[in-house]
Design a protein around this motif. Structure first.
Motif, PDB file in Angstrom:
ATOM      1  N   UNK A 100       5.141  -2.523  -4.542  1.00 17.57           N
ATOM      2  CA  UNK A 100       5.059  -0.725  -3.887  1.00 17.57           C
ATOM      3  C   UNK A 100       3.313  -1.061  -3.697  1.00 17.57           C
ATOM      4  N   UNK A 101       2.632   0.585  -2.862  1.00 19.11           N
ATOM      5  CA  UNK A 101       1.126   0.991  -2.766  1.00 19.11           C
ATOM      6  C   UNK A 101       0.650   1.503  -3.921  1.00 19.11           C
ATOM      7  N   UNK A 102       0.101   1.868  -4.299  1.00 12.81           N
ATOM      8  CA  UNK A 102       0.080   2.321  -5.367  1.00 12.81           C
ATOM      9  C   UNK A 102      -2.285   2.944  -4.179  1.00 12.81           C
ATOM     10  N   UNK A 103      -1.453   4.819  -4.123  1.00 10.91           N
ATOM     11  CA  UNK A 103      -2.675   5.271  -3.841  1.00 10.91           C
ATOM     12  C   UNK A 103      -3.531   6.154  -3.792  1.00 10.91           C
ATOM     13  N   UNK A 104      -4.420   7.110  -3.648  1.00 14.03           N
ATOM     14  CA  UNK A 104      -5.245   7.828  -4.704  1.00 14.03           C
ATOM     15  C   UNK A 104      -4.589   9.022  -4.489  1.00 14.03           C
ATOM     16  N   UNK A 105      -5.260   9.958  -4.545  1.00 11.09           N
ATOM     17  CA  UNK A 105      -4.905  11.380  -5.109  1.00 11.09           C
ATOM     18  C   UNK A 105      -5.091  12.571  -3.441  1.00 11.09           C
ATOM     19  N   UNK A 157       2.420 -18.904   5.493  1.00 11.10           N
ATOM     20  CA  UNK A 157       3.263 -17.324   4.918  1.00 11.10           C
ATOM     21  C   UNK A 157       2.657 -15.636   4.540  1.00 11.10           C
ATOM     22  N   UNK A 158       2.000 -15.728   3.574  1.00 13.73           N
ATOM     23  CA  UNK A 158       0.422 -14.165   2.971  1.00 13.73           C
ATOM     24  C   UNK A 158       0.703 -13.569   4.784  1.00 13.73           C
ATOM     25  N   UNK A 159      -0.390 -14.140   5.797  1.00 18.60           N
ATOM     26  CA  UNK A 159      -0.715 -14.062   6.593  1.00 18.60           C
ATOM     27  C   UNK A 159       0.219 -13.600   8.320  1.00 18.60           C
ATOM     28  N   UNK A 160       1.579 -14.188   8.196  1.00 17.91           N
ATOM     29  CA  UNK A 160       1.891 -13.840   9.224  1.00 17.91           C
ATOM     30  C   UNK A 160       3.813 -12.611   8.726  1.00 17.91           C
ATOM     31  N   UNK A 161       3.500 -11.731   9.635  1.00 21.06           N
ATOM     32  CA  UNK A 161       4.655 -10.957   9.472  1.00 21.06           C
ATOM     33  C   UNK A 161       6.029 -11.076   9.395  1.00 21.06           C
ATOM     34  N   UNK A 190       2.802  -9.611  -3.271  1.00 16.06           N
ATOM     35  CA  UNK A 190       4.377  -9.753  -2.294  1.00 16.06           C
ATOM     36  C   UNK A 190       4.468  -9.376  -1.268  1.00 16.06           C
ATOM     37  N   UNK A 191       3.284  -8.407  -1.474  1.00 17.26           N
ATOM     38  CA  UNK A 191       3.970  -7.087   0.499  1.00 17.26           C
ATOM     39  C   UNK A 191       3.461  -8.678   1.450  1.00 17.26           C
ATOM     40  N   UNK A 192       4.446  -8.110   2.534  1.00 16.34           N
ATOM     41  CA  UNK A 192       4.067  -8.685   3.622  1.00 16.34           C
ATOM     42  C   UNK A 192       3.789  -8.131   4.731  1.00 16.34           C
ATOM     43  N   UNK A 193       2.997  -8.002   5.856  1.00 18.81           N
ATOM     44  CA  UNK A 193       3.855  -7.305   6.822  1.00 18.81           C
ATOM     45  C   UNK A 193       4.715  -7.360   7.574  1.00 18.81           C
ATOM     46  N   UNK A 194       5.333  -5.809   7.557  1.00 21.00           N
ATOM     47  CA  UNK A 194       6.882  -5.954   8.040  1.00 21.00           C
ATOM     48  C   UNK A 194       7.292  -5.539   7.307  1.00 21.00           C
ATOM     49  N   UNK A 195       6.818  -6.234   5.870  1.00 21.03           N
ATOM     50  CA  UNK A 195       7.567  -5.029   4.617  1.00 21.03           C
ATOM     51  C   UNK A 195       8.356  -3.710   4.344  1.00 21.03           C
ATOM     52  N   UNK A 196       8.737  -2.901   3.771  1.00 19.79           N
ATOM     53  CA  UNK A 196       9.529  -1.848   3.012  1.00 19.79           C
ATOM     54  C   UNK A 196       8.985  -2.012   2.014  1.00 19.79           C
ATOM     55  N   UNK A 197       7.728  -0.751   2.056  1.00 17.50           N
ATOM     56  CA  UNK A 197       7.397  -0.683   1.006  1.00 17.50           C
ATOM     57  C   UNK A 197       7.583   0.457   0.409  1.00 17.50           C
ATOM     58  N   UNK A 198       6.865   0.757  -0.524  1.00 16.60           N
ATOM     59  CA  UNK A 198       7.232   2.574  -1.449  1.00 16.60           C
ATOM     60  C   UNK A 198       6.005   2.667  -1.801  1.00 16.60           C
ATOM     61  N   UNK A 199       5.232   3.990  -1.649  1.00 19.98           N
ATOM     62  CA  UNK A 199       3.837   4.706  -1.603  1.00 19.98           C
ATOM     63  C   UNK A 199       3.558   5.517  -2.922  1.00 19.98           C
ATOM     64  N   UNK A 213      -0.567  -4.164   6.621  1.00 18.68           N
ATOM     65  CA  UNK A 213      -1.450  -5.162   6.562  1.00 18.68           C
ATOM     66  C   UNK A 213      -1.114  -6.496   4.811  1.00 18.68           C
ATOM     67  N   UNK A 214      -1.265  -6.990   5.116  1.00 19.94           N
ATOM     68  CA  UNK A 214      -0.393  -7.846   3.641  1.00 19.94           C
ATOM     69  C   UNK A 214      -1.242  -7.343   2.309  1.00 19.94           C
TER      70      UNK A 214
END
Length: 588
Positions: free
Chosen positions: A521-526, A264-268, A544-553, A566-567
């Motif tokens: 949430x995806x935390x990114x560098x500067x 499941x973790x790897x399935x979009x 809990x992020x899966x491929x195809x999920x809506x995410x905040x960066x 990516x998950x």
């Protein structure tokens, strides 16, 4: 950290990747011609080899048979030097991180005990899962001496990226002719069923040397077929069919289905490709189980009307079918519609576009298996235990559907009424449905659209997310291309009809972060992302992020919203590839 392997596409645990040698190799693939072994440390000490961009160098190693105790593997663990070129480390599934292997500067891992686990379903699945979860996601997994045209699709489906033709050659030297359906003794073949170059000779001239070449050709052709299936997002459909040809494949396939968390973790979570529901095993697909779980754990009915259960339709989405058109005309928004179907379970009308509800095709015989009945009954029972309805109107045919409803009726505290005479679309049945709803108040178009938006948020983000995120809500445009706006008419999200989900704007993403709804949430560098966030720029990502999920960066300099490629765990461990496809971004 890998410099020479990158995953480009994913289909569950299977990946389409690239081994970046001087002549790049698209995986999954045969590795015979691109691997150089630096040798075993059991019989001699060996210096670190020099890097060579034309081959994948297997570092000096110590291999262990299956079942070797972890303390032994740890005690004799080899070093993994950075050789400045494509490299692979030999590891054992009994202790994948022995000697720090999981953080080694390599591009691939060779499973030393592969020949000891392939042939034993549970041991193989445990081995692959243990290794894949221990090593970085953007490294290749190589199993040597085990691949055949029959089993390679299952190996790849489990998470294997590289194989070789050693077993196929050995089989050929023994006079065993391999196909994607099994093997035959050469002397039992009256004619050659293959049209590869090796088989373009008279049967009497076809010897064991030619059989070896045919076996390699058949394995190569099967890998091409597997790669195409991954590109289409349909490898699972193919593996379900292949599993019928061999008992080990069937057992392995079912053992993998027990590894729900791994798959499941790897399935979009969204796709626009059709899901083929051709066998009873389809019920255990991660996409099916996830949909049923979210419907029974996250979805919340917001209508006050009775529940009207109807059968599914061959046409997707259901509302565009002729039969559902008749149901809608009879119900007139006086009841909340939900479709019963195998293998999906229960589909509330608000989620009829949500993957995989409008993306599957099933075998229609009119007869239900006991497994199907038990699965759909369990989903319906959980659905009714979670959601309150004054009554249930079961507008369903006798075969299968009514049996399921009667089973559930005995287990829940809500009255059922049955309205079908002979068939759901007969004049009598439609008349019964209409009269049963006499006196019920219609819900409005506004209520229907608002409840759809909130239901999608619940499904995507978590229980209660729809109310937390959209306490104020206005919808514009026509279903299924709804626009979600706040009271100031600022656009927050749009509904994407291709896979029944919400796509947030920056304003919507800000509201999401500020609300009580669960965030991804995806935390990114500067830096400020433009178009995409690459894996090296990811500092952290939610599990809990899966491929195809809506995410905040989010980062020191930027705020963005997009769709995950990516998950979450893969984002954290990868050093190559696109992590997030960014839709909107702004500088802080």
């Amino acid at each position: 950290m890998t410099d020479y392997f990158e995953v480009h596409d994913r289909d569950g645990a299977a990946r389409l990747g690239e081994l970046r040698l001087d002549s790049p190799l698209t995986t999954p693939a045969l590795a015979d011609d691109v691997v150089r072994d630096a040798g075993s440390l059991w019989n001699a000490d060996r210096d670190a080899p020099e890097g060579d961009d034309s081959v994948l160098t297997v570092l000096p190693h110590r291999a262990y048979p299956a079942g070797t105790r972890e303390e032994v593997v740890e005690a004799f663990a080899a070093d993994y030097p950075d050789i400045g070129g494509p490299s692979a480390a030999v590891i054992s599934s009994d202790d994948p991180d022995a000697g720090g292997a999981a953080s080694a500067p390599v591009d691939a891992y060779v499973l030393s005990n592969a020949q000891g686990v392939v042939g034993h379903a549970s041991a193989f699945v445990d081995a692959v899962v243990a290794v894949r979860e221990a090593v970085p996601a953007d490294t290749a997994l190589y199993l040597s001496g085990v691949a055949t045209p029959l089993n390679v699709a299952t190996l790849v489906y489990a998470g294997v990226d590289l194989v070789d033709a050693k077993r196929a050659r050995v089989k050929g030297s023994q006079g065993k002719y391999l196909t994607d359906e099994g093997e035959r003794f050469l002397e039992d073949l009256d004619e050659l069923p293959c049209s590869c170059p090796a088989c373009q000779v008279p049967r009497e001239e076809f010897d064991r040397a030619a059989c070896e070449q045919h076996n390699v050709n058949a394995l190569t052709a099967e890998l091409r077929r597997v790669r195409r299936r991954i590109r289409e997002g349909r490898l699972r459909d193919y593996v379900e069919g292949q599993a019928r040809h061999d008992q080990w494949l069937t057992a392995t396939f079912r053992e993998l289905d027990q590894q729900y968390g791994y798959l499941e973790e790897r399935t979009p979570v969204v796709r626009d490709t059709e899901l083929s529901a051709a066998t009873g095993d389809t019920i255990r697909r991660p996409e099916i189980q996830r949909f049923a779980q979210r419907v029974t754990d996250r979805y919340r009915n917001r209508f006050r009307n009775p529940l009207v259960l109807v059968p599914c339709s061959a046409r997707k989405p259901y509302s565009e079918s002729q039969s559902h058109g008749q149901f809608h005309d009879a119900i007139q928004f006086r009841g909340h519609l939900a479709s019963m179907t195998s293998p999906i379970g229960v589909v509330p009308q608000e989620l009829e576009l949500t993957y995989p509800a409008q993306h599957y095709d099933t075998v229609v015989t009119g007869r239900w298996t006991e497994d199907e009945k038990q699965f759909v009954a369990a989903v319906l029972r959980k659905y009714l235990e979670r959601n309150e309805y004054p009554r249930v109107i079961a507008h369903v045919p006798e075969e299968g559907y009514r049996d399921i409803c009667e089973r559930v009726e005995e287990q829940v505290d809500v009255p059922f009424e049955y309205t079908v005479e002979d068939h759901p679309t007969t004049t009598e049945s439609i008349g019964n449905l209409m009269s049963t709803l006499d006196g019920e108040l219609k819900y409005t178009k506004r209520e229907r659209q608002h409840n759809t938006v909130r239901a999608l948020a619940d499904y995507m983000l978590g229980d209660g997310a729809g109310d937390d995120l959209f306490d104020e809500l206005n919808t514009r445009s026509r279903y299924p291309k709804l626009q979600v706006r706040d009271d100031d008419e600022e656009l927050l999200a749009t509904m994407v009809p291709t896979y029944g989900a919400l796509a947030f704007t920056l304003a919507g993403a800000h509201r999401w972060v500020e609300s009580d709804a669960p965030t991804k949430t995806v935390q990114i560098d500067s830096f400020v992302p433009q178009g995409s966030v690459l894996a090296p720029g990811v500092v952290d990502a939610d599990d809990d992020i899966r491929v195809g999920d809506e995410v905040v960066v989010e980062g020191p300099r930027a705020f963005a919203v997009g769709r995950a490629e990516m998950h979450g765990a893969e984002m954290r461990s990868s050093t190559r590839g696109i992590a997030v496809d960014v839709r909107h971004s702004e500088e802080r």
